[in-house]
Write a protein that holds these residues in place. Structure first.
Motif, mmCIF file in Angstrom:
data_model
loop_
_atom_site.group_PDB
_atom_site.id
_atom_site.type_symbol
_atom_site.label_atom_id
_atom_site.label_comp_id
_atom_site.label_asym_id
_atom_site.label_seq_id
_atom_site.Cartn_x
_atom_site.Cartn_y
_atom_site.Cartn_z
ATOM 1 N N LEU A 23 -5.941 5.983 5.923
ATOM 2 C CA LEU A 23 -7.024 5.151 6.458
ATOM 3 C C LEU A 23 -6.786 3.673 6.162
ATOM 4 C CD1 LEU A 23 -10.114 7.383 5.638
ATOM 5 C CD2 LEU A 23 -9.292 6.738 7.914
ATOM 6 N N ALA A 24 -6.289 3.381 4.983
ATOM 7 C CA ALA A 24 -6.001 1.986 4.644
ATOM 8 C C ALA A 24 -4.977 1.401 5.609
ATOM 9 C CB ALA A 24 -5.502 1.885 3.203
ATOM 10 N N ILE A 80 0.840 -1.199 0.000
ATOM 11 C CA ILE A 80 0.000 0.000 0.000
ATOM 12 C C ILE A 80 0.871 1.243 0.000
ATOM 13 C CG2 ILE A 80 -1.628 1.350 1.396
ATOM 14 C CD1 ILE A 80 -2.785 -1.416 2.332
ATOM 15 N N ASP A 81 1.898 1.261 0.816
ATOM 16 C CA ASP A 81 2.784 2.420 0.908
ATOM 17 C C ASP A 81 3.473 2.698 -0.426
ATOM 18 O OD1 ASP A 81 3.981 4.537 2.475
ATOM 19 O OD2 ASP A 81 5.832 3.373 2.415
ATOM 20 N N ASP A 82 3.865 1.644 -1.115
ATOM 21 C CA ASP A 82 4.564 1.798 -2.399
ATOM 22 C C ASP A 82 3.637 2.217 -3.534
ATOM 23 O OD1 ASP A 82 6.969 1.072 -1.239
ATOM 24 O OD2 ASP A 82 6.884 -1.010 -1.937
ATOM 25 N N LEU A 83 2.410 1.706 -3.550
ATOM 26 C CA LEU A 83 1.541 1.880 -4.719
ATOM 27 C C LEU A 83 0.485 2.966 -4.574
ATOM 28 C CD1 LEU A 83 1.000 -1.859 -5.720
ATOM 29 C CD2 LEU A 83 2.708 -0.241 -6.566
ATOM 30 N N ALA A 84 0.042 3.229 -3.376
ATOM 31 C CA ALA A 84 -1.027 4.222 -3.190
ATOM 32 C C ALA A 84 -0.413 5.609 -3.005
ATOM 33 C CB ALA A 84 -1.882 3.855 -1.990
ATOM 34 N N PRO A 85 -0.997 6.598 -3.662
ATOM 35 C CA PRO A 85 -0.488 7.956 -3.474
ATOM 36 C C PRO A 85 -0.772 8.455 -2.059
ATOM 37 C CG PRO A 85 -2.461 7.982 -4.849
ATOM 38 C CD PRO A 85 -2.127 6.553 -4.600
ATOM 39 N N GLY A 86 0.096 9.320 -1.570
ATOM 40 C CA GLY A 86 -0.112 9.901 -0.253
ATOM 41 C C GLY A 86 -1.452 10.605 -0.190
ATOM 42 N N SER A 87 -2.296 10.186 0.722
ATOM 43 C CA SER A 87 -3.649 10.739 0.794
ATOM 44 C C SER A 87 -4.301 10.295 2.098
ATOM 45 C CB SER A 87 -4.499 10.237 -0.382
ATOM 46 O OG SER A 87 -4.592 8.814 -0.343
ATOM 47 N N ARG A 88 -5.431 10.893 2.374
ATOM 48 C CA ARG A 88 -6.224 10.484 3.530
ATOM 49 C C ARG A 88 -6.613 9.009 3.395
ATOM 50 N NH1 ARG A 88 -11.754 10.152 4.494
ATOM 51 N NH2 ARG A 88 -12.306 10.340 6.696
ATOM 52 N N GLU A 89 -6.966 8.623 2.172
ATOM 53 C CA GLU A 89 -7.390 7.245 1.932
ATOM 54 C C GLU A 89 -6.271 6.251 2.234
ATOM 55 O OE1 GLU A 89 -10.018 9.953 -0.353
ATOM 56 O OE2 GLU A 89 -7.855 9.804 -0.148
#
Length: 69
Positions: free
Chosen positions: A48-49, A36-45
């Motif tokens: 939360l994940a 998740i840290d590598d693939l998801a952009p920095g965001s509230r979501e």
């Protein structure tokens, strides 16, 4: 007296084999956290994940501690 309250709010000393289960759960969750840290952009979501993943680990460990297989 409520047995569920007694169980949920009591210390559960690990039984043989439980620490290894806790480690296995944390290891897999850590793998997912890094994904998740590598693939998801920095965001509230994303935050939360990761927070909910931490909660999932805690609840999974509570299930192991509180209930016999």
């Amino acid at each position: 007296m409520n047995p569920q309250i007694e169980n949920n709010f009591s210390y559960h000393e690990p039984t043989p084999g439980q620490p290894e289960i806790y480690q296995a759960i944390r290891k897999k969750a850590k793998e997912l956290a890094y994904l998740i840290d590598d693939l998801a952009p920095g965001s509230r979501e994303k935050s939360l994940a990761l927070t909910n993943l931490e909660q999932a680990v805690m609840w999974a460990n509570a299930a192991v501690a509180r209930h016999d297989k």
